[in-house]
Design a protein around this motif. Structure first.
Motif, short mmCIF file in Angstrom:
data_model
loop_
_atom_site.label_atom_id
_atom_site.label_comp_id
_atom_site.label_asym_id
_atom_site.label_seq_id
_atom_site.Cartn_x
_atom_site.Cartn_y
_atom_site.Cartn_z
N THR A 55 31.91 6.05 14.44
CA THR A 55 31.89 5.42 13.18
C THR A 55 33.39 5.46 12.80
O THR A 55 33.85 6.56 12.31
CB THR A 55 31.15 5.99 12.03
OG1 THR A 55 29.63 5.98 12.55
CG2 THR A 55 30.89 5.11 11.04
N PRO A 56 34.07 4.40 12.88
CA PRO A 56 35.66 4.60 12.36
C PRO A 56 35.79 4.80 11.02
O PRO A 56 34.93 4.32 10.40
CB PRO A 56 36.23 3.26 12.79
CG PRO A 56 35.03 2.70 13.86
CD PRO A 56 33.92 2.94 13.47
N SER A 57 36.70 5.40 10.58
CA SER A 57 37.39 5.36 9.30
C SER A 57 37.09 4.27 8.64
O SER A 57 37.63 3.11 8.94
CB SER A 57 38.69 6.03 9.29
OG SER A 57 39.15 5.79 7.89
N TRP A 58 36.45 4.34 7.38
CA TRP A 58 36.07 2.97 6.45
C TRP A 58 35.31 1.86 7.00
O TRP A 58 35.32 0.79 6.57
CB TRP A 58 37.74 2.53 6.10
CG TRP A 58 37.66 1.65 4.58
CD1 TRP A 58 38.00 0.81 4.30
CD2 TRP A 58 37.12 2.51 3.55
NE1 TRP A 58 37.88 0.47 3.10
CE2 TRP A 58 37.42 1.80 2.47
CE3 TRP A 58 36.65 3.69 3.18
CZ2 TRP A 58 37.01 1.83 0.91
CZ3 TRP A 58 36.23 3.88 1.66
CH2 TRP A 58 36.56 3.19 0.99
N ALA A 59 34.66 2.24 8.13
CA ALA A 59 33.56 1.26 8.74
C ALA A 59 32.35 1.36 8.02
O ALA A 59 31.84 2.55 7.71
CB ALA A 59 33.65 1.21 10.38
N TRP A 60 31.72 0.27 7.35
CA TRP A 60 30.26 0.31 6.98
C TRP A 60 29.28 0.81 8.15
O TRP A 60 29.63 0.54 9.28
CB TRP A 60 29.89 -1.28 6.74
CG TRP A 60 30.74 -1.73 5.35
CD1 TRP A 60 31.55 -2.74 5.41
CD2 TRP A 60 30.68 -1.09 3.98
NE1 TRP A 60 31.86 -2.86 4.09
CE2 TRP A 60 31.45 -1.99 3.34
CE3 TRP A 60 30.12 -0.08 3.34
CZ2 TRP A 60 31.80 -1.85 1.81
CZ3 TRP A 60 30.08 -0.20 1.97
CH2 TRP A 60 30.90 -0.87 1.30
N HIS A 61 28.57 1.62 7.69
CA HIS A 61 27.38 2.13 8.80
C HIS A 61 26.23 2.54 8.09
O HIS A 61 26.21 3.13 6.90
CB HIS A 61 28.22 3.15 9.45
CG HIS A 61 28.42 4.54 8.66
ND1 HIS A 61 29.79 4.40 7.90
CD2 HIS A 61 27.90 5.80 8.54
CE1 HIS A 61 29.86 5.64 7.31
NE2 HIS A 61 28.69 6.31 7.54
N ASP A 62 25.15 2.07 8.61
CA ASP A 62 23.78 2.51 8.19
C ASP A 62 22.82 2.77 9.55
O ASP A 62 23.37 2.32 10.58
CB ASP A 62 23.07 1.49 7.26
CG ASP A 62 22.96 -0.01 8.15
OD1 ASP A 62 23.97 -0.84 8.04
OD2 ASP A 62 22.11 -0.30 8.89
N HIS A 63 21.82 3.66 9.10
CA HIS A 63 21.22 4.04 10.41
C HIS A 63 19.64 3.57 10.13
O HIS A 63 19.35 3.63 9.12
CB HIS A 63 21.34 5.58 10.60
CG HIS A 63 22.68 6.21 10.50
ND1 HIS A 63 23.73 5.62 11.34
CD2 HIS A 63 23.15 7.20 9.91
CE1 HIS A 63 24.77 6.33 10.87
NE2 HIS A 63 24.14 7.35 10.05
#
Ligand code: 1HN
Length: 361
Positions: free
Chosen positions: A149-157
């Motif tokens: 998950t790169p810096s400042w990337a939106w992420h949900d699991h």
């Protein structure tokens, strides 16, 4: 040279009382005498407060599962047991620069979308069929996959299962949280939507960047690799071929580092990652490096001697090797595969990384 030798205590100076009085008088002005702390500030060699440690998955798994009855992934935001260095209580750090934790997502659960300046890696430890969506692309998790998950990337699991089965999934999180804390440079925000809108098909970034080719009109290099899932099947295949074709390195076995295909450098600006195979019977020589390193055991049982302490490890265990601690790895009974990560790219950018490959066993 004895690395643990302390400077012999200097005899108390004749004017010790005067000096103490002087220190007390300068303290209200926020002044301190460098000569009292110089040796600790500039040690002859690394003097980390971190200690070596091993977390046994067999011990942790039931406790993780117990947490699922206490709190949902959604309420927790991220349901994680932090692996905290035993010598750094309260720091949420496994080394001075790295955070690590084991995250659990149960069937049907969602960990809501957010983003932060901290970069994260996920190394899948147990179970398959959970997914993470990063910047609009979803990837399905399988054991041994290395996901970014790169810096400042939106992420949900989430965890919807795969191939008709859905099971609890556990992964090791590695983040540069202590580095961001050090720089006081952290920002974070929650998404409006719980789950991100998917805008690219699964496997798109691997197709574009994961086959020793890149799209011809792609000309921007960012700090983080455009590949965000390095599948275990492919990394493992490389190690299996090397095992057949070459003698292992006497210190490291067969060891490959993951790369950003656009630069050949580390896949993340702050964290370097590797996968290594110790063939059955491997008895490594001792090496040390200034990057304190976290290891996740993928396959096999083996032994890590860290700064003279012996740790027997097995599949899914995690262990930490502090900065400059001598490390000797062996695999007496079976092939061993280890994933590892550290702050190496930061030390390399600063020109301060030191490594030593010792000739004694
Ligand atoms: C985070 O966002 C994740 O996204 C995992 O899975 C661990 C630890 C501290 C802060 C943010 C995740 C985290 C985290």
């Amino acid at each position: 040279m004895n690395p643990t030798a302390q400077k012999p205590a200097a005899p108390a100076p004749a004017n010790a009382a005067e000096r103490r009085d002087y220190y007390e008088r300068i303290r209200p002005l926020s002044l301190t005498p460098l000569w009292e702390s110089l040796h600790a500030l500039v040690p002859r060699e690394p003097a980390t407060p971190c200690v070596p440690a091993l977390w046994r998955y067999d011990e942790i798994r039931p406790l993780l599962m117990e947490s699922a009855a206490l709190i949902t992934a959604e309420e927790a935001v991220r349901r994680v047991l932090v692996l905290e260095n035993p010598a750094l209580p309260g720091s949420s750090s496994i080394t001075q620069s790295i955070y690590a934790g084991l995250q659990l997502i149960m069937p049907g659960e969602v960990a809501p979308s957010h983003r932060h300046v901290q970069s994260a890696l996920r190394f899948i430890v147990d179970g398959k069929g959970a997914y993470t969506t990063v910047g609009g692309e979803r990837t399905t998790m399988y054991p041994g996959d290395f996901i970014i998950t790169p810096s400042w990337a939106w992420h949900d699991h989430g965890n919807e299962g795969v191939g008709g089965t859905v099971e609890p999934v556990v992964w090791l999180d590695g983040l540069d949280i202590p580095m961001l804390r050090f720089f006081d440079a952290g920002f974070a925000e929650n998404d409006d939507a719980k789950v991100q809108h998917v805008v690219r098909p699964e496997g798109n970034s691997l197709a574009r960047f994961g086959h020793n080719m890149v799209p011809v009109r792609h000309d921007h290099v960012s700090a983080t690799s455009p590949i965000f899932n390095y599948p275990y099947v492919r990394s493992r295949e490389a190690l299996a071929l090397l095992q057949k074709q070459e003698a292992p390195d006497a210190w490291l076995g067969h060891k490959l580092r993951y790369i950003n295909p656009l630069t050949g450098g580390a896949p993340m600006p702050t964290i370097g990652t590797q996968l290594q195979l110790l063939p059955k019977g491997f008895a490594g020589k001792t090496h040390r490096a200034t990057d304190g390193t976290v290891y996740s055991v993928v396959e096999g049982r083996g032994i890590a001697e860290i700064a003279g302490r012996r740790f027997e490890f097995g599949p899914r265990d995690t262990f930490v090797v502090p900065s400059w601690a001598p490390l000797r790895l062996s695999a007496p009974g079976e092939d061993v595969v280890l994933f590892s990560f550290s702050d190496r790219p930061v030390q390399q950018a600063m020109g301060i990384l030191r490594e030593a490959f010792l000739d004694e066993a």
